[in-house]
Design an enzyme around this catalytic site. Structure first.
Site, PDB file in Angstrom:
ATOM      1  N   HIS A  57       0.829  -1.204   0.000  1.00 12.50           N
ATOM      2  CA  HIS A  57       0.000   0.000   0.000  1.00 12.50           C
ATOM      3  C   HIS A  57       0.861   1.250   0.000  1.00 12.50           C
ATOM      4  CE1 HIS A  57      -3.812   2.063   0.443  1.00 12.50           C
ATOM      5  NE2 HIS A  57      -3.308   2.803   1.411  1.00 12.50           N
ATOM      6  N   ARG A  83      -5.068  15.442   6.382  1.00 14.57           N
ATOM      7  CA  ARG A  83      -5.615  15.322   5.038  1.00 14.57           C
ATOM      8  C   ARG A  83      -5.761  16.692   4.375  1.00 14.57           C
ATOM      9  NH1 ARG A  83     -11.421  12.618   3.449  1.00 14.57           N
ATOM     10  NH2 ARG A  83     -12.094  14.612   4.273  1.00 14.57           N
ATOM     11  N   ARG A 212     -16.584   5.363   2.158  1.00 18.04           N
ATOM     12  CA  ARG A 212     -16.899   6.794   2.171  1.00 18.04           C
ATOM     13  C   ARG A 212     -17.064   7.312   0.744  1.00 18.04           C
ATOM     14  NH1 ARG A 212     -11.992   7.286   5.227  1.00 18.04           N
ATOM     15  NH2 ARG A 212     -11.113   8.651   3.644  1.00 18.04           N
ATOM     16  N   HIS A 271      -5.661  -1.180   6.343  1.00 17.07           N
ATOM     17  CA  HIS A 271      -5.748  -0.672   7.725  1.00 17.07           C
ATOM     18  C   HIS A 271      -6.620  -1.587   8.611  1.00 17.07           C
ATOM     19  CE1 HIS A 271      -3.663   2.838   6.346  1.00 17.07           C
ATOM     20  NE2 HIS A 271      -4.665   3.241   5.599  1.00 17.07           N
ATOM     21  N   ASP A 322       2.301   3.217   2.706  1.00 14.37           N
ATOM     22  CA  ASP A 322       1.193   4.173   2.700  1.00 14.37           C
ATOM     23  C   ASP A 322       1.612   5.612   2.413  1.00 14.37           C
ATOM     24  OD1 ASP A 322      -1.296   5.278   2.918  1.00 14.37           O
ATOM     25  OD2 ASP A 322      -1.683   4.690   4.977  1.00 14.37           O
TER      26      ASP A 322
HETATM   27 ZN   LIG Z   1      -3.948   4.721   1.893  1.00 14.75          ZN
END
Ligand SMILES: [Zn+2]
Length: 454
Positions: A57, A83, A212, A271, A322
């Site tokens: 990932h 974010r 989401r 995750h 990630d």
């Molecule tokens: Zn990710």
């Protein structure tokens, strides 16, 4: 092309450790493996061979903002404030920048012992959200960076349509990620086939971003585009995400996926941090791989995955870098174990059998789970890709170690500094711990980031 012969004092093969091992490479694959043999004239000689690890990932572009979100903001800092920093960083990068940043990230992955990356690729459009002429323009840049560095690529183009559960409208910051309809995503996916066509052994999958960002109806339409390829989705990384999912449908994200998405060996759930004991057991039984990203999950303050309980239930896992805040295969595995030690106040918790080595257990899981997750064969076996990592036996933390103790010394003590050479499809891409093009890749990265951050 002539065969390449590599001879190792010790090598970890699928059947276990063997000494005096001679690997013959032909056309990028392992043509023969002999153990208990002397090296022959012309053989390259090395100390210790391990199979390269999959990194399941990555969002490569985020390497460019590593360390830029470590200042206290006005509110309580969390994944959600991080974010916002990520969305602002994105305003400043286009195709050239994506390629330069990805090349650095992929070179560092190889230097740390990862030989294949699962790129969870959700950046599709120009700053502001306008379309590029080629919908897979940025996928092409990721493929170019993989080709130039030599890393194996499993590309996971992301379907991202909404800003919250139940088809909520996206925010401005998400404009570069969006496929407004499954049809638009199908066109992007088809263009991505072309984008990776120049790579030897690239694998293509499908990645609905999260519950989401995708409705159940859309999920049903996009999953078949993967054919037999891998399926990846983010789930249950944040407590707020679990609460929002419960408010939307009365179920938790992983619970919903177990009930409605037929999780199986083809799936990777990224995750899965926040699970109930029941979800933990059911996810373990599903055959899916959980893609754990311990360094990023720690950096973002996500929480701790119930890894000990999940392993006791027979669950499969792999690791990913990630956000690429720091790229090191050994440190991902170390932190995975250490988070369990801190939680349970015990030691050697993710170990497969009594008296077994923790490092070896972590490595075996990350290799087999990672290979399953990225759609490739695992390990140093005849017919497999010659993706090999050698350890520097002169490193102080590896002195006088043998077999599994070498892996423990690498993961818990020496880490990236213990990587000596890395071969991808039999070609040396890292030598003495440095990528063959490290200087040029770093120079280009520095020039790029000077302009981006100016
Ligand atoms: Zn990710």
């Amino acid at each position: 092309m002539q065969d390449l012969h590599l001879w190792f004092e010790q090598a970890l093969l699928p059947e276990g450790w063997r000494d005096s091992v001679r690997l013959s490479v032909r056309g990028g694959g392992l043509a023969s493996i002999e153990s208990g043999v002397d090296p022959q004239p012309g053989d390259e000689r090395h100390g210790v061979a391990l199979p390269g690890l999959p990194n399941v990932h990555s969002h490569a572009f985020q390497r460019g903002m590593a360390g830029l979100a470590e200042r206290k903001g006005p509110a309580r800092d969390s994944f959600w404030t991080w974010r916002e920093v990520m969305y602002r960083f994105l305003d400043r990068i286009g195709p050239e920048e994506v390629e330069a940043i990805a090349a650095l990230a992929f070179a560092e992955m190889l230097e740390s012992g990862f030989t294949r990356v699962g790129e969870f690729h959700y950046l599709h459009h120009a700053p502001g959200g306008g379309a590029y002429d080629n919908p897979a323009e940025l996928a092409e840049r990721i493929a170019a960076a993989a080709g130039a560095t030599g890393i194996g690529l499993t590309l996971l183009p992301v379907f991202y349509a909404h800003g919250g559960f139940g088809g909520a409208p996206p925010t401005l910051g998400q404009a570069r990620f969006l496929s407004r309809t499954p049809d638009a995503y199908a066109r992007l996916h088809a263009a991505t086939v072309q984008a990776i066509s120049g790579l030897d052994d690239a694998v293509l999958g499908v990645a609905p971003h999260s519950l989401r960002a995708v409705t159940p109806e859309e999920l049903a339409v996009v999953l078949p585009l993967a054919g037999n390829g891998p399926l990846h989705i983010h789930a249950a990384e944040q407590v707020k995400e679990v609460e929002d999912c419960l408010a939307w449908c009365g179920a938790r994200p992983v619970e919903w996926l177990l009930d409605h998405a037929r999780l199986s060996e083809r799936w990777s759930v990224i995750h899965a941090t926040h699970l109930t004991p029941d979800e933990t057991k059911r996810l373990a039984r599903s055959g899916a791989v959980v893609g754990l990203c311990p360094l990023t999950e720690a950096n973002l303050g996500d929480g701790i995955f119930p890894a000990a309980e999940y392993r006791q239930a027979g669950g499969r896992f792999a690791v990913g870098s990630d956000s690429n805040i720091l790229i090191d295969a050994a440190r991902e595995l170390e932190l995975l174990e250490y988070a369990q030690r801190l939680t349970h106040r015990g030691r050697n918790l993710l170990v497969d059998a009594e008296d077994a080595s923790t490092g070896r257990s972590l490595f075996d899981q990350a290799l087999s789970g990672g290979s399953q997750s990225l759609g490739v064969e695992s390990g140093l076996a005849v017919g497999a890709s010659a993706d090999i990592v050698s350890l520097d036996v002169d490193h102080p933390s590896l002195v006088e170690r043998k077999h599994d103790a070498l892996i423990d010394g690498w993961i818990f003590a020496a880490q990236r500094a213990a990587i000596d050479c890395v071969w991808r499809r039999g070609t040396t891409v890292v030598n003495g711990g440095r990528h063959r093009d490290a200087e040029a890749i770093r120079a280009r990265y520095r020039a790029t980031m000077r302009a981006v951050l100016a």
